[in-house]
Write an enzyme that holds these catalytic residues in place. Structure first.
Site, PDB file in Angstrom:
ATOM      1  N   TRP A 223      -3.040  -2.569  -1.585  1.00 42.77           N
ATOM      2  CA  TRP A 223      -2.645  -3.900  -2.058  1.00 42.77           C
ATOM      3  C   TRP A 223      -3.302  -4.870  -1.086  1.00 42.77           C
ATOM      4  O   TRP A 223      -2.902  -4.960   0.066  1.00 42.77           O
ATOM      5  CB  TRP A 223      -1.119  -4.000  -2.034  1.00 42.77           C
ATOM      6  CG  TRP A 223      -0.564  -5.228  -2.683  1.00 42.77           C
ATOM      7  CD1 TRP A 223      -0.302  -5.389  -4.018  1.00 42.77           C
ATOM      8  CD2 TRP A 223      -0.149  -6.441  -2.038  1.00 42.77           C
ATOM      9  NE1 TRP A 223       0.229  -6.641  -4.235  1.00 42.77           N
ATOM     10  CE2 TRP A 223       0.338  -7.311  -3.048  1.00 42.77           C
ATOM     11  CE3 TRP A 223      -0.144  -6.898  -0.718  1.00 42.77           C
ATOM     12  CZ2 TRP A 223       0.814  -8.580  -2.784  1.00 42.77           C
ATOM     13  CZ3 TRP A 223       0.336  -8.177  -0.448  1.00 42.77           C
ATOM     14  CH2 TRP A 223       0.811  -8.998  -1.480  1.00 42.77           C
TER      15      TRP A 223
ATOM     16  N   LYS B 216      13.070 -12.770 -13.578  1.00 46.00           N
ATOM     17  CA  LYS B 216      12.672 -11.561 -14.292  1.00 46.00           C
ATOM     18  C   LYS B 216      11.615 -11.885 -15.333  1.00 46.00           C
ATOM     19  O   LYS B 216      10.614 -11.202 -15.464  1.00 46.00           O
ATOM     20  CB  LYS B 216      13.922 -10.966 -14.953  1.00 46.00           C
ATOM     21  CG  LYS B 216      13.933  -9.503 -15.115  1.00 46.00           C
ATOM     22  CD  LYS B 216      14.378  -8.718 -13.901  1.00 46.00           C
ATOM     23  CE  LYS B 216      13.815  -9.178 -12.600  1.00 46.00           C
ATOM     24  NZ  LYS B 216      14.353  -8.598 -11.426  1.00 46.00           N
TER      25      LYS B 216
ATOM     26  N   GLU C 222      18.316 -15.294 -11.877  1.00 47.51           N
ATOM     27  CA  GLU C 222      17.771 -13.947 -12.003  1.00 47.51           C
ATOM     28  C   GLU C 222      17.007 -13.785 -13.325  1.00 47.51           C
ATOM     29  O   GLU C 222      15.937 -13.187 -13.363  1.00 47.51           O
ATOM     30  CB  GLU C 222      18.907 -12.911 -11.870  1.00 47.51           C
ATOM     31  CG  GLU C 222      18.524 -11.470 -12.083  1.00 47.51           C
ATOM     32  CD  GLU C 222      17.370 -10.978 -11.199  1.00 47.51           C
ATOM     33  OE1 GLU C 222      16.950 -11.692 -10.267  1.00 47.51           O
ATOM     34  OE2 GLU C 222      16.863  -9.881 -11.488  1.00 47.51           O
TER      35      GLU C 222
ATOM     36  N   HIS D 268      18.952 -35.139 -13.743  1.00 43.76           N
ATOM     37  CA  HIS D 268      18.453 -35.811 -12.540  1.00 43.76           C
ATOM     38  C   HIS D 268      16.949 -35.634 -12.368  1.00 43.76           C
ATOM     39  O   HIS D 268      16.445 -35.725 -11.254  1.00 43.76           O
ATOM     40  CB  HIS D 268      19.239 -35.329 -11.319  1.00 43.76           C
ATOM     41  CG  HIS D 268      20.705 -35.597 -11.474  1.00 43.76           C
ATOM     42  ND1 HIS D 268      21.242 -36.855 -11.349  1.00 43.76           N
ATOM     43  CD2 HIS D 268      21.723 -34.780 -11.837  1.00 43.76           C
ATOM     44  CE1 HIS D 268      22.552 -36.800 -11.589  1.00 43.76           C
ATOM     45  NE2 HIS D 268      22.863 -35.543 -11.891  1.00 43.76           N
TER      46      HIS D 268
ATOM     47  N   CYS E 131       0.818  -1.212   0.000  1.00 51.63           N
ATOM     48  CA  CYS E 131       0.000   0.000   0.000  1.00 51.63           C
ATOM     49  C   CYS E 131       0.857   1.269   0.000  1.00 51.63           C
ATOM     50  O   CYS E 131       1.964   1.280   0.528  1.00 51.63           O
ATOM     51  CB  CYS E 131      -0.881   0.040   1.244  1.00 51.63           C
ATOM     52  SG  CYS E 131      -1.883  -1.419   1.444  1.00 51.63           S
TER      53      CYS E 131
ATOM     54  N   ARG F 283       4.435   0.610  -6.250  1.00 54.72           N
ATOM     55  CA  ARG F 283       4.425  -0.271  -5.089  1.00 54.72           C
ATOM     56  C   ARG F 283       3.453  -1.441  -5.270  1.00 54.72           C
ATOM     57  O   ARG F 283       3.512  -2.405  -4.524  1.00 54.72           O
ATOM     58  CB  ARG F 283       4.027   0.535  -3.835  1.00 54.72           C
ATOM     59  CG  ARG F 283       4.997   1.633  -3.506  1.00 54.72           C
ATOM     60  CD  ARG F 283       4.463   2.556  -2.438  1.00 54.72           C
ATOM     61  NE  ARG F 283       4.431   1.929  -1.139  1.00 54.72           N
ATOM     62  CZ  ARG F 283       5.461   1.893  -0.296  1.00 54.72           C
ATOM     63  NH1 ARG F 283       6.610   2.433  -0.651  1.00 54.72           N
ATOM     64  NH2 ARG F 283       5.351   1.336   0.877  1.00 54.72           N
TER      65      ARG F 283
ATOM     66  N   ASN G 265      -1.008   1.676   5.821  1.00 50.95           N
ATOM     67  CA  ASN G 265      -0.114   0.725   5.145  1.00 50.95           C
ATOM     68  C   ASN G 265       0.460  -0.185   6.226  1.00 50.95           C
ATOM     69  O   ASN G 265       1.073   0.295   7.166  1.00 50.95           O
ATOM     70  CB  ASN G 265       1.021   1.477   4.429  1.00 50.95           C
ATOM     71  CG  ASN G 265       2.073   0.528   3.881  1.00 50.95           C
ATOM     72  OD1 ASN G 265       1.790  -0.636   3.603  1.00 50.95           O
ATOM     73  ND2 ASN G 265       3.293   1.027   3.721  1.00 50.95           N
ATOM     74  N   GLY G 266       0.266  -1.494   6.062  1.00 52.40           N
ATOM     75  CA  GLY G 266       0.792  -2.435   7.047  1.00 52.40           C
ATOM     76  C   GLY G 266      -0.251  -3.492   7.361  1.00 52.40           C
ATOM     77  O   GLY G 266      -1.246  -3.624   6.637  1.00 52.40           O
TER      78      GLY G 266
ATOM     79  N   LYS H  61       6.106  -3.578  -4.938  1.00 53.47           N
ATOM     80  CA  LYS H  61       7.525  -3.216  -4.992  1.00 53.47           C
ATOM     81  C   LYS H  61       8.189  -3.391  -3.635  1.00 53.47           C
ATOM     82  O   LYS H  61       9.320  -3.835  -3.540  1.00 53.47           O
ATOM     83  CB  LYS H  61       7.657  -1.771  -5.474  1.00 53.47           C
ATOM     84  CG  LYS H  61       9.085  -1.282  -5.634  1.00 53.47           C
ATOM     85  CD  LYS H  61       9.746  -1.916  -6.830  1.00 53.47           C
ATOM     86  CE  LYS H  61      11.186  -1.476  -7.010  1.00 53.47           C
ATOM     87  NZ  LYS H  61      11.906  -2.420  -7.879  1.00 53.47           N
TER      88      LYS H  61
ATOM     89  N   GLU I 129       8.090 -13.030 -13.733  1.00 53.69           N
ATOM     90  CA  GLU I 129       7.303 -12.050 -12.984  1.00 53.69           C
ATOM     91  C   GLU I 129       6.620 -11.016 -13.872  1.00 53.69           C
ATOM     92  O   GLU I 129       5.581 -10.490 -13.511  1.00 53.69           O
ATOM     93  CB  GLU I 129       8.145 -11.356 -11.897  1.00 53.69           C
ATOM     94  CG  GLU I 129       9.205 -10.432 -12.414  1.00 53.69           C
ATOM     95  CD  GLU I 129       9.976  -9.744 -11.292  1.00 53.69           C
ATOM     96  OE1 GLU I 129       9.370  -9.346 -10.296  1.00 53.69           O
ATOM     97  OE2 GLU I 129      11.201  -9.603 -11.424  1.00 53.69           O
TER      98      GLU I 129
HETATM   99  C1  F6R Z   1      12.031  -8.953  -8.481  1.00 57.29           C
HETATM  100  C2  F6R Z   1      12.058  -8.111  -7.301  1.00 57.29           C
HETATM  101  C3  F6R Z   1      11.887  -8.767  -5.985  1.00 57.29           C
HETATM  102  C4  F6R Z   1      12.730  -8.039  -4.914  1.00 57.29           C
HETATM  103  C5  F6R Z   1      12.412  -8.618  -3.536  1.00 57.29           C
HETATM  104  C6  F6R Z   1      13.249  -7.979  -2.462  1.00 57.29           C
HETATM  105  O1  F6R Z   1      12.267  -8.203  -9.628  1.00 57.29           O
HETATM  106  O2  F6R Z   1      12.182  -6.924  -7.380  1.00 57.29           O
HETATM  107  O3  F6R Z   1      12.190 -10.119  -6.029  1.00 57.29           O
HETATM  108  O4  F6R Z   1      14.079  -8.180  -5.218  1.00 57.29           O
HETATM  109  O5  F6R Z   1      11.057  -8.417  -3.249  1.00 57.29           O
HETATM  110  O6  F6R Z   1      13.005  -6.619  -2.385  1.00 57.29           O
HETATM  111  P1  F6R Z   1      14.028  -5.639  -1.699  1.00 57.29           P
HETATM  112  O7  F6R Z   1      15.262  -5.630  -2.536  1.00 57.29           O
HETATM  113  O8  F6R Z   1      13.341  -4.315  -1.689  1.00 57.29           O
HETATM  114  O9  F6R Z   1      14.295  -6.192  -0.335  1.00 57.29           O
END
Ligand code: F6R
Length: 607
Positions: A75, A483, A479, A502, A2, A27, A99-100, A602, A486
């Site tokens: 959210w 990417k 990674e 395996h 949020c 976010r 938020n929380g 985010k 997601e």
């Molecule tokens: C993927 C992504 C997430 C963050 C993860 C940790 O693209 O952005 O996997 O890396 O949520 O977030 P932070 O770095 O803010 O702790």
């Protein structure tokens, strides 16, 4: 998660709130709402969906007019995304945004229901609104202090009381909140980009501090009504940093910002050709003393840790465990005095990473945070701190933050290897200068974005794909795979190439895409053999490898070449660029909301 904003001043409040909320869209959210003092009365507008849906609704029903109010992007956690569950939530005289997560909301709700209170929504937030209302005795600060003593969980709250027109109250515990200070106006926001258009000056609200915003004065108090003198901070980001600047998406802009982000991050930490992390509290003496390192993080940040592990172990010969924060915190880890625990986080607010860091401190380890967001909780609580200077990362999918996280891991590994006497000063200087060359390498790679776009066009109809590699290439595969999945919503897994046989190789079928990262010379032939194994079973292979390697048709269908002159050790910084671009273009070509993928947030401030 949020986003919260609030405004008191002379401008059209609804306009400011909607604009500020648009800067927090990154976010992740599924509904939005605002509450504005309109001719002395609190007027609420809220809607499921995007800010555009809220704007459309207000066009039909009338926009609240006034100069003070609060706003929110939600959210969903408690209760589905719906108009009713959207914030703001109100009691009779109090309206709030939150938020929380209120962990004891059920107990509080049962109490309030017994006291005759009725609830409209399924949210934990409405419980806070009703509780504020229940205890309200005409003194907002005393009421807020009383209520927050009863709350368990995390919260940043923006609050308006009907009896106090044109005044906004705010408090936080765990969830982030800043108080922006302009001329004859003030703001609250979950993050700095929301206020940058209006002011760069802000206070960081600490736990259990209450802010009171009115047009001509803003004060901050502790729970005992003591007025606090806080340091006014100035954001070093400008407005452009939070705008798309001609790019179609923030993600693409951020991929292109990587060369600059690396330079800004590493340059101040290189003195006389050698890494120097002393200003971050990391001395050679300390570096030589650690016997064991844990890197704890989530998602992409954890993947940066995996690259770090390879580099630290190779150069400094110190064992490194990389752990997912949500696992680390609950598995009773064997960590003690003399260990170093490195927490990597873009936002600095990730709940699991923060909790893991607190646990590591409790167990006696020293903690080092590698964080992008200035003044965030992880940054503030760590023993040692290296800020990555990537600027604001707005796209949900992390790109430039990952890049600078690994750049910092390299600097750290070089200096630790030197401190441990595992490499000479000359070698350390040489490696550091190679790292300094990576921005130019990336700059050149970005000129080949069309190759990634072409490769992406071959992936868009896939149901599922695999990323494979060995060693550092496996770290990169993890990674690349995250990417892609997601933002494209195509199922994808990463596998150590040698592990396929395996079990996983049974998934390979005619036409299934496999993205193979093969940049490590010592492992190259072995990886090629693994690639041939999937190719022979019908896979369509994309290979990310050195320019000079020209794959036969029994190896790959497409190639993204990387400069031959990059040394194996530094290859991840180059190889991740095509993986980011392939994910980006696949998402674009599938017509997805690239910067705001579904279900994601985010800043993950809940467990
Ligand atoms: C993927 C992504 C997430 C963050 C993860 C940790 O693209 O952005 O996997 O890396 O949520 O977030 P932070 O770095 O803010 O702790």
């Amino acid at each position: 998660m949020c986003g919260i904003v609030g405004y008191v001043g002379y401008r059209d409040c609804a306009g400011v709130l909607m604009d500020a909320l648009s800067k927090l869209e990154y976010r992740g959210y599924d509904s939005a709402g605002i509450a504005v003092f309109d001719k002395g009365e609190i007027s609420v507008a809220k809607s499921k969906g995007r800010l555009a849906d809220l704007a459309e609704k207000m066009e039909k029903t009338g926009k609240p007019e006034g100069n003070a109010g609060i706003g929110h992007t939600r959210w969903a956690t408690h209760g589905e995304p719906s108009d009713i569950n959207s914030h703001p939530h109100s009691g009779e005289r109090v309206t709030i945004v939150h938020n929380g997560i209120i962990e004891n909301y059920k107990v509080l709700k049962d109490f309030l229901v017994k006291e005759g209170r009725c609830f409209k929504s399924d949210t934990d937030t409405e419980v806070v609104a009703q509780l504020l209302d229940y205890y309200y005795d005409g003194d907002p600060i005393a009421t807020i202090a009383k209520v927050t003593r009863e709350l368990e969980g995390s919260y940043a709250l923006g609050i308006v009381f009907a009896d106090f027109p044109d005044t906004v109250f705010a408090i936080r515990c765990e969830s982030p909140l800043i108080v922006g200070i302009g001329e004859n106006e003030s703001f609250i926001a979950s993050d700095v980009p929301a206020i940058l258009k209006y002011t760069r000056n802000y206070y960081l609200l600490e736990h259990d501090e209450i802010a009171v915003l009115s047009r001509y004065s803003t004060s901050i108090y502790d729970l005992h009504y003591n007025k606090l003198n806080k340091e006014l901070k100035t954001a070093d980001w400008d407005m452009d940093a939070a705008e798309k600047g001609g790019y179609e998406h923030f993600m693409l802009k951020e991929i292109f910002e990587q060369p600059t982000a690396i330079k800004t991050t590493i340059t101040p930490r290189i003195v006389d050709g050698l890494p120097n992390l002393e200003e971050c509290g990391i001395t050679m003496e300390k570096l030589s003393s650690y016997k064991q390192i844990f890197v704890v993080a989530c998602g992409t940040a954890m993947h940066a840790g995996v690259v770090g592990r390879y580099v630290i172990e190779k150069l400094a010969r110190v064992p490194v465990n990389v752990e997912i924060a949500s696992e680390f915190r609950y598995r009773d880890p064997i960590v003690s005095e003399g260990d170093l625990v490195i927490i990597i986080s873009q936002s600095g607010e990730t709940a699991d990473s923060l909790a893991a860091m607190r646990l590591a401190k409790k167990l006696g380890a020293e903690t080092l945070a590698i964080v992008n967001a200035k003044g965030s909780s992880i940054a503030r609580e760590a023993d040692m701190l290296i800020y990555t200077h990537a600027g604001p990362e707005i796209a949900v999918a992390s790109t430039k933050a990952y890049m600078v996280q690994i750049a910092v891991m390299y600097l750290f590994a070089f200096e630790m290897a030197l401190a441990k006497g595992m490499i000479s000063e000359d070698e350390c200087r040489r490696l550091t200068s190679l790292l300094q060359q990576t921005p130019d390498t990336i700059e050149k790679l970005l000129e080949h974005k069309e190759t990634a776009q072409y490769i992406a066009s071959s992936l868009i109809n896939a149901d599922s794909l695999l990323y494979i590699g060995r060693g550092l290439d496996y770290a990169l595969s993890m990674e690349g795979s995250l990417k892609l999945k997601e933002i494209s919503y195509i199922h994808s897994e990463s596998y150590a190439a040698g592990e396929l046989k395996h079990g996983t190789i049974s998934l390979i079928h005619d036409g299934m895409p496999v993205i193979a990262v093969a940049t490590q010379s010592a492992l190259f032939d072995k990886t090629i053999s693994n690639i041939k194994e999937v190719k022979a079973r019908g896979a369509k292979v994309v290979i990310v490898c050195r320019d000079s390697y020209n794959p036969d048709t029994d190896v790959a269908d497409h190639k993204f070449g990387l400069p031959d002159e990059v040394e194996d050790l530094l290859m991840p910084m180059a190889a991740v660029v095509p993986l980011q671009l392939i994910a980006y273009y696949t998402s674009v070509l599938r017509g997805n909301d690239v910067d705001k993928p579904r279900n994601l947030a985010k800043s993950v401030t809940v467990e």
